[in-house]
Design a protein around this motif. Structure first.
Motif, mmCIF file in Angstrom:
data_model
loop_
_atom_site.group_PDB
_atom_site.id
_atom_site.type_symbol
_atom_site.label_atom_id
_atom_site.label_comp_id
_atom_site.label_asym_id
_atom_site.label_seq_id
_atom_site.Cartn_x
_atom_site.Cartn_y
_atom_site.Cartn_z
ATOM 1 N N TYR A 38 0.837 -1.204 0.000
ATOM 2 C CA TYR A 38 0.000 0.000 0.000
ATOM 3 C C TYR A 38 0.870 1.251 0.000
ATOM 4 O O TYR A 38 0.626 2.202 -0.703
ATOM 5 C CB TYR A 38 -0.922 -0.014 1.219
ATOM 6 C CG TYR A 38 -1.848 1.175 1.304
ATOM 7 C CD1 TYR A 38 -2.992 1.220 0.529
ATOM 8 C CD2 TYR A 38 -1.580 2.228 2.156
ATOM 9 C CE1 TYR A 38 -3.855 2.288 0.599
ATOM 10 C CE2 TYR A 38 -2.431 3.309 2.239
ATOM 11 C CZ TYR A 38 -3.570 3.338 1.459
ATOM 12 O OH TYR A 38 -4.421 4.410 1.523
ATOM 13 N N ASP A 39 1.853 1.257 0.828
ATOM 14 C CA ASP A 39 2.831 2.344 0.888
ATOM 15 C C ASP A 39 4.159 1.712 1.322
ATOM 16 O O ASP A 39 4.266 0.496 1.390
ATOM 17 C CB ASP A 39 2.385 3.473 1.816
ATOM 18 C CG ASP A 39 2.158 3.021 3.251
ATOM 19 O OD1 ASP A 39 2.653 1.934 3.641
ATOM 20 O OD2 ASP A 39 1.484 3.737 3.994
ATOM 21 N N LYS A 53 -8.824 -8.071 -10.057
ATOM 22 C CA LYS A 53 -8.973 -6.632 -9.829
ATOM 23 C C LYS A 53 -9.072 -6.330 -8.342
ATOM 24 O O LYS A 53 -9.805 -6.971 -7.609
ATOM 25 C CB LYS A 53 -10.197 -6.110 -10.574
ATOM 26 C CG LYS A 53 -9.986 -6.183 -12.068
ATOM 27 C CD LYS A 53 -11.111 -5.573 -12.833
ATOM 28 C CE LYS A 53 -10.710 -5.566 -14.302
ATOM 29 N NZ LYS A 53 -11.777 -5.783 -15.197
ATOM 30 N N ARG A 54 -8.332 -5.299 -7.937
ATOM 31 C CA ARG A 54 -8.327 -4.848 -6.548
ATOM 32 C C ARG A 54 -9.582 -4.016 -6.318
ATOM 33 O O ARG A 54 -9.890 -3.108 -7.068
ATOM 34 C CB ARG A 54 -7.064 -4.036 -6.278
ATOM 35 C CG ARG A 54 -6.840 -3.724 -4.844
ATOM 36 C CD ARG A 54 -5.495 -3.049 -4.604
ATOM 37 N NE ARG A 54 -5.349 -1.826 -5.380
ATOM 38 C CZ ARG A 54 -4.542 -1.664 -6.417
ATOM 39 N NH1 ARG A 54 -3.781 -2.653 -6.833
ATOM 40 N NH2 ARG A 54 -4.472 -0.527 -7.046
ATOM 41 N N PRO A 59 -3.720 0.817 4.585
ATOM 42 C CA PRO A 59 -2.421 0.659 5.239
ATOM 43 C C PRO A 59 -2.449 -0.472 6.262
ATOM 44 O O PRO A 59 -3.506 -0.850 6.771
ATOM 45 C CB PRO A 59 -2.188 2.006 5.910
ATOM 46 C CG PRO A 59 -3.544 2.580 6.103
ATOM 47 C CD PRO A 59 -4.394 2.053 4.994
ATOM 48 N N GLN A 60 -1.263 -0.996 6.542
ATOM 49 C CA GLN A 60 -1.110 -2.059 7.533
ATOM 50 C C GLN A 60 -1.749 -1.637 8.845
ATOM 51 O O GLN A 60 -1.656 -0.483 9.272
ATOM 52 C CB GLN A 60 0.372 -2.330 7.726
ATOM 53 C CG GLN A 60 0.678 -3.551 8.532
ATOM 54 C CD GLN A 60 2.167 -3.857 8.500
ATOM 55 O OE1 GLN A 60 2.983 -3.024 8.143
ATOM 56 N NE2 GLN A 60 2.508 -5.070 8.880
ATOM 57 N N GLY A 61 -2.445 -2.586 9.463
ATOM 58 C CA GLY A 61 -3.102 -2.313 10.739
ATOM 59 C C GLY A 61 -4.563 -1.940 10.602
ATOM 60 O O GLY A 61 -5.260 -1.812 11.603
ATOM 61 N N THR A 62 -5.042 -1.752 9.369
ATOM 62 C CA THR A 62 -6.453 -1.394 9.171
ATOM 63 C C THR A 62 -7.225 -2.510 8.462
ATOM 64 O O THR A 62 -8.301 -2.278 7.931
ATOM 65 C CB THR A 62 -6.593 -0.081 8.371
ATOM 66 O OG1 THR A 62 -6.049 -0.277 7.054
ATOM 67 C CG2 THR A 62 -5.897 1.069 9.054
#
Length: 93
Positions: A38-39, A53-54, A59-62
């Protein structure tokens, strides 16, 4: 975690480690929650299995918000629109 074989956006088989996400009212569509860049700190994505398809990401943790994000996408755009965008791909079992 389970391993899933999906057909990615280039039509090639790809293995993902993750878990299935079941969306009420869309049980016939198989969504997979998996790790995704994601980042620079990492994150997660929900990908539809037959098309690769996404549908949602964060972000991590969500990760706990994944189902709500997919449901929000479907509520905003409609199931028919989602099905049209996903196309008539086939699962790569």
């Amino acid at each position: 975690m389970e391993k899933f074989l999906i057909c990615n956006e280039f039509g090639q088989a790809q293995e993902l480690s993750g878990e299935e996400v079941v969306v009420p009212g869309c049980e016939e569509i198989q969504f997979i929650l998996h790790a995704w860049l994601y980042d620079r700190h990492g994150g997660w994505a929900v990908t539809e299995r037959s098309s690769g398809k996404r549908i949602a990401s964060g972000p991590q943790g969500t990760e706990h918000t994944a189902l709500a994000q997919v449901e929000r996408q479907i509520a905003t755009h409609g199931k028919e629109t989602l099905m049209r965008v996903l196309g008539a791909g086939r699962r790569s079992d």
